[in-house]
Design an enzyme around this catalytic site. Structure first.
Site, short mmCIF file in Angstrom:
data_model
loop_
_atom_site.label_atom_id
_atom_site.label_comp_id
_atom_site.label_asym_id
_atom_site.label_seq_id
_atom_site.Cartn_x
_atom_site.Cartn_y
_atom_site.Cartn_z
N LYS A 283 0.84 -1.20 0.00
CA LYS A 283 0.00 0.00 0.00
C LYS A 283 0.88 1.25 0.00
O LYS A 283 0.64 2.18 -0.77
CB LYS A 283 -0.93 0.00 1.22
CG LYS A 283 -2.11 -0.95 1.05
CD LYS A 283 -2.87 -1.17 2.34
CE LYS A 283 -3.91 -2.27 2.15
NZ LYS A 283 -4.53 -2.74 3.37
N GLN B 221 -4.94 -1.28 9.59
CA GLN B 221 -4.86 -2.63 9.02
C GLN B 221 -5.47 -3.66 9.98
O GLN B 221 -5.12 -3.71 11.16
CB GLN B 221 -3.38 -2.97 8.74
CG GLN B 221 -3.17 -4.30 8.06
CD GLN B 221 -3.72 -4.35 6.63
OE1 GLN B 221 -3.51 -3.43 5.84
NE2 GLN B 221 -4.44 -5.41 6.31
N ASP C 257 -11.26 2.96 3.88
CA ASP C 257 -11.63 1.54 3.81
C ASP C 257 -13.15 1.39 3.72
O ASP C 257 -13.65 0.31 3.40
CB ASP C 257 -11.14 0.81 5.08
CG ASP C 257 -10.01 -0.16 4.77
OD1 ASP C 257 -9.82 -0.48 3.59
OD2 ASP C 257 -9.34 -0.58 5.73
#
Ligand code: NDP
Length: 304
Positions: free
Chosen positions: A61, A105, A128
């Site tokens: 990422k 995460q 997200d």
């Protein structure tokens, strides 16, 4: 029939290039002191602990964030980090004007309540799309930041079909991060949607109803050729690492679909790897660009 292979890797590269173009335009505007005030979008990624798979995701990422010209902020915390410490970091990132997107995460260590952390993220920076407000907006058809994996699947389908109206879509799996938002997106695109799960009766017959079949269960090669309507488009979200002792295994990655068998029946199919996976990070970058534009009163660019 042998199915067309949907090349998610190539599509994701195209999407990243379009994001990079937009970022370059925003940055140039910045350097020229443009009317909009200019901006360089920034993505903060928070990793707690040392889960090896998460390490790989976070590294990828960060690399791709820099490659499209955005700022990348990495925050690595000890596995023993308390919920209070993590919430304090999220609060700091919420207030930081250089940060337009925040990603924590998952999975998080067990002492931390993941839902509390996700819901502490400013919904406008929730790239997200897991915050309860974004989930609610998506469910009620309002503008939302949408979870990256289902967004990537939708983009692949729209690139193939254009308008999805009237298609029968079956989504296998009802998780909050893939199955449910996938079903909402397809519904929003005017598909007739069935959401199947572990308590669904006669899965093969349900799956065979789909002009579009999305598999997101986390069971290696579960979807067999007989579960697929001839000519259907099959999107395989699953990422499963085969045990070395499995025949043909050797730690190979496979999807939730028996690719070799299903490609004989389907009209089109995504491979694993190289299908949905690359789309997920590309959509994260697209969401960060969207969040940065909205934060500064700009219209979010169309990326399809
Ligand atoms: P979850 O484990 O959260 O959800 C799995 C879903 O599948 C559940 O709804 C479960 O039903 C259903 N399910 C499990 N077993 C069966 C079965 N035998 N029959 C019918 N339904 C079943 O998984 P995720 O949604 O997080 O992920 C799914 C897959 O997608 C995984 O392989 C994951 O690695 C992959 N993934 C890939 C991403 C990418 O970037 N390509 C991103 C995210 C995930 P129930 O609710 O009834 O328990």
């Amino acid at each position: 029939m042998t199915a067309e292979i949907i090349d998610g890797k190539a599509f994701a590269a195209g999407l990243r290039a379009r994001v990079a173009e937009q970022v370059a335009a925003l940055t140039a505007d910045n350097e020229a002191g443009g009317a909009g005030g200019g901006l360089r979008p920034g993505l903060a990624v928070v990793l707690v602990g040392d889960n090896p798979a998460s390490e790989v995701y976070v590294r990828n990422k960060a690399r791709q964030t820099l490659e499209v010209g955005m700022r990348s902020f990495e925050h690595r915390l000890e596995a023993s980090t308390s919920q209070g410490e993590l919430l304090a970091l999220v609060e700091r990132l919420n207030r930081d004007p250089a940060v337009h997107g925040i990603l924590v995460q998952l999975p998080l260590p067990e002492q931390i309540d993941a839902a509390a952390v996700i819901n502490a993220i400013d919904p406008a920076k929730d790239v997200d799309g897991f915050h309860i407000l974004n989930a609610g907006r998506l469910a009620t058809g309002q503008d939302a930041l949408v979870p990256c994996t289902p967004l990537g699947c939708l983009m692949l389908l729209q690139a193939r079909f254009g308008d999805l109206s009237g298609q029968r879509a079956v989504v296998l799996g009802r998780s909050n991060i893939v199955g449910k938002p996938m079903a909402q997106l397809l519904l929003g695109a005017n598909c007739t949607v069935t959401l199947a799960h572990s308590r669904t009766r006669d899965l093969p017959a349900i799956c065979r109803e789909g002009d579009i079949l999305i598999a997101a269960v986390g069971r290696p090669r579960m979807v067999e050729a007989g579960w697929v309507k001839p000519g259907a488009t099959v999107i395989d979200v699953g990422i499963n690492r085969l045990e070395p002792e499995t025949p043909g295994g050797k730690g190979r990655l496979v999807g939730d679909v028996d690719f070799d068998a299903v490609r004989q029946v389907a009209g089109a199919i995504t491979p694993v790897p190289g299908g949905v996976g690359p789309m997920t990070i590309a959509c994260l970058l697209a969401n960060t660009l969207t969040a940065a534009c909205r934060a500064t009163g700009r219209a979010a660019p169309k990326l399809l």
